[in-house]
Write a protein that holds these residues in place. Sequence first.
Motif, PDB file in Angstrom:
ATOM      1  N   MET A 194      32.021 -16.497  88.258  1.00  0.00           N
ATOM      2  CA  MET A 194      32.682 -15.212  88.473  1.00  0.00           C
ATOM      3  C   MET A 194      32.472 -14.336  87.266  1.00  0.00           C
ATOM      4  N   ILE A 195      32.495 -13.057  87.535  1.00  0.00           N
ATOM      5  CA  ILE A 195      32.563 -12.149  86.387  1.00  0.00           C
ATOM      6  C   ILE A 195      33.765 -11.241  86.576  1.00  0.00           C
ATOM      7  N   THR A 196      34.195 -10.683  85.480  1.00  0.00           N
ATOM      8  CA  THR A 196      35.408  -9.870  85.517  1.00  0.00           C
ATOM      9  C   THR A 196      35.069  -8.414  85.285  1.00  0.00           C
ATOM     10  N   LEU A 197      35.663  -7.575  86.096  1.00  0.00           N
ATOM     11  CA  LEU A 197      35.446  -6.142  85.944  1.00  0.00           C
ATOM     12  C   LEU A 197      36.774  -5.498  85.584  1.00  0.00           C
ATOM     13  N   THR A 218      42.160  -5.646  86.161  1.00  0.00           N
ATOM     14  CA  THR A 218      40.956  -6.487  86.150  1.00  0.00           C
ATOM     15  C   THR A 218      40.739  -7.084  87.533  1.00  0.00           C
ATOM     16  N   PHE A 219      39.471  -7.259  87.824  1.00  0.00           N
ATOM     17  CA  PHE A 219      39.090  -7.823  89.130  1.00  0.00           C
ATOM     18  C   PHE A 219      38.027  -8.868  88.910  1.00  0.00           C
ATOM     19  N   GLU A 220      38.169  -9.944  89.632  1.00  0.00           N
ATOM     20  CA  GLU A 220      37.135 -10.973  89.549  1.00  0.00           C
ATOM     21  C   GLU A 220      36.212 -10.851  90.746  1.00  0.00           C
ATOM     22  N   ILE A 221      34.954 -11.048  90.450  1.00  0.00           N
ATOM     23  CA  ILE A 221      33.997 -10.985  91.561  1.00  0.00           C
ATOM     24  C   ILE A 221      32.967 -12.085  91.354  1.00  0.00           C
ATOM     25  N   GLU A 222      32.570 -12.693  92.430  1.00  0.00           N
ATOM     26  CA  GLU A 222      31.542 -13.735  92.319  1.00  0.00           C
ATOM     27  C   GLU A 222      30.267 -13.129  91.788  1.00  0.00           C
ATOM     28  N   GLU A 223      29.595 -13.904  90.980  1.00  0.00           N
ATOM     29  CA  GLU A 223      28.367 -13.366  90.424  1.00  0.00           C
ATOM     30  C   GLU A 223      27.370 -12.997  91.512  1.00  0.00           C
ATOM     31  N   ILE A 224      27.329 -13.805  92.520  1.00  0.00           N
ATOM     32  CA  ILE A 224      26.383 -13.536  93.604  1.00  0.00           C
ATOM     33  C   ILE A 224      26.666 -12.186  94.259  1.00  0.00           C
ATOM     34  N   ALA A 225      27.954 -11.921  94.443  1.00  0.00           N
ATOM     35  CA  ALA A 225      28.301 -10.639  95.057  1.00  0.00           C
ATOM     36  C   ALA A 225      27.975  -9.502  94.098  1.00  0.00           C
ATOM     37  N   ALA A 226      28.196  -9.771  92.818  1.00  0.00           N
ATOM     38  CA  ALA A 226      27.967  -8.718  91.828  1.00  0.00           C
ATOM     39  C   ALA A 226      26.499  -8.336  91.719  1.00  0.00           C
ATOM     40  N   LEU A 227      25.645  -9.229  92.139  1.00  0.00           N
ATOM     41  CA  LEU A 227      24.215  -8.949  92.026  1.00  0.00           C
ATOM     42  C   LEU A 227      23.783  -7.779  92.890  1.00  0.00           C
TER      43      LEU A 227
END
Lengths: 633, 160
Positions: B16-19, B26-35
Amino acid sequence: MHRRLHQPHLPHSDSPAAPSSSSSDDAAAKRGKKRGSYNCGRCGLPKKGHSCHAGSSPSPAPDSSSSASAAAASTPVSAAAPAAAASSASAASASAVALAPSSLASASRRPPQPPPPLLPRHPISHLRRALSFDDLDVRADEEEEDFDEVEPDLDERDRDFVDGDADAGGLPARCLWEVLRRLPPAELLAVARVCKGWRETSRRVWRAAEDLKLRVPSRAQLCFVGSVLNKCPELVRLSLRMESDVDATMLACIAFSCPNLESVEISTSSNAVNRITGDELGRFVADKRCLTCLKMEGCSNLGGLVLSSSSLSTLWLSDLNSLSKMVFNCPNLREISLEFSRNGNDCTDLIAMVDGLGRSCPILQNIHIASVRLSHAVVLALTASNLRGLRMLSLVLGSEITDASVAAIASSFSDLELLDLSGSSISDSGIGMICNVFPETLSRLLLALCPNISSSGIQFATAQLPLLELMDCGMTVCDSNNESLISDEAINHGMEKRPNSSLHLIHQKLIIKHSKLKKLSLWGCSGLDALYLNCPELNDLNLNACKNLLPDRLLIQCPSLENVYALGCQELLIEVIQNQVNNDSFPVENHLPFKRLADGSKRVRVPHFLCQQQFDVDKKQRSRRRPCNVLAE
Amino acid sequence: MSSSSSSSSPSCPKKMITLKSSDGETFEIEEIAALQSKTLESMIDENCASTPVPLPNITGKILAKVVEYCTKHAEVGADAESLRAWDAEFVSVDHPTLFDYILAANFLEIPTLLNLACQSVADMVKGKTPDEIHKIFNIKSTFTPEEEEELRRENQWAFD
């Protein structure tokens, strides 16, 4: 442009009832042919010699092939980074572009017959930008014949007003650009009135336009087209649908306004008369050094034509009539489609024309000629030429084309992928020759309205041509005394029903098993009373007007079937078709009819293979991807 | 797109990465989705995404929706029909929100969202007179009355 040759034997390319079907192959290569697919489903280029890199390459979209007569008209969308772009503009534009689905631009000007089967995808270049009437909508499956009326925008005063942050409604210029470029031309003109920022952005959108499709209404003046064209100096592809007469002044206007034009298409709707003469057209083509594609219909006033161009690679002309000479000095010509008028008074010397074509256009790959004056002599002139690269040959309406012509074709062109001799007099032995020479390359064979072909010839072809994907045998196996509506229409289309007195053309059966066949057309084959099909890849089946096909002698084992056209068939037959194609659990009946033929000599039995494969077919049927449409309206 | 470095085996936790939005959420999003966001993708590539990524241009309210969009579109096995319907639902919002989506998609370089939102706005604009557009989008015309009159006359056939 090129009118349909005959009844929709491949309805998905024709009938309005046809749903969006599988492959955009249906979009015919030559306008109006609407048969078979000459063009790649994804980017619209002629299939021959084409490796599709739709979606990746930055090269200009090949939407110059206006084949997709029915294809969705939305044009390739590319975000050309606007002048006042934000920092991430170009990167964003390239990526925005890459994902914007687009479809064949040059799609039909013509009332789309078949809603474009599949939305062809275009390779999108970040440099290109298209304007069209159609929704640049991801979801657009229907093609929108949304031809707008556009009036000239004469206000040139505030031309380069740059609206600072363009706080027009809260969107920076870059984003507003993205929105406005998705509007059709008329809307784009209209939104210029919203505020200065919008006007400036809309002007930028115009300036970046590379594709334009315009309908020219009957009361529009030339200056209207001129002023619209003036807005888009970068125009590369232009398509005009004329509703009023068109003459050389239009050509001059186009030539003047669009220096970079590569593709021009002029279509005429019912009352518009195309008055362009051969000289004028020749001058236009010669002057436009980068013109690669020219398509024009209504060419009845050409008179004579000498085209000289080193850049032209695609040429479609229709409604040609009595040309005193036709010379094509186009060494780069790859595709030519010439449709002559069918009202019987055409006196063009086809032999001389074909002779010249062979000599001056050595790299021709696709030839389509439709003329009732096609004859064996014309074929000989063609085969005498050295067209090694010929891949698609279509010589239709020529009743004087015979088996001897087939022999000539077979001996001169060894790599044909498409052969269309609809309307000719070839017989089963002609088919034999075709199967002898082209089994390794031929994927499309069209022999509609060939009265001397019988079901055994058809069967032989399907058995001997392993790569066959499209087979059109409309109106072949039929009784000449048949006075159905169908044959009347065939006559209306210029096809004469030649009398054949053979009794053997009734009570015919067809058994076709083919692993690759995708489209099969048997429309009008009223001589058929039995049909057994085992084609796992078959998507479209046309049985329109097969009125003598018996319900208990029909077996369709084609799990991929998507459309069956059964207009004019017996009610019971339609039911049987429905059952066979849509039932998940295939009733394991005994499908081994035994019957005596009319002459009492034979028993007809379903070949053994059909039984064995029934079980497999059952399984496949259960995993059918989508239901099959049976269209009988 | 470069492939994510996270393992695809079910036993590994998803990367996950955090935005971080402009208002501190703050929001967490899966790295795959963030791509799906080119901006985030390049940050992930350069290993700048291990700490929360500040996004000063995007409010929490919008960022939540953007995360939702990316996550939805990163799902495997979603069929096209239902995704389309979901998208249509996603953009059935008022126009300021739509504009915010456009701005966010532009900033984060999410081409699919940009296209979706821009197309929606374009659809809203189609067929509207300039006055209607003024009302809908709360824009003021910056033309003088004379200019307006002239433009109106010129385009009077544009909507036949």
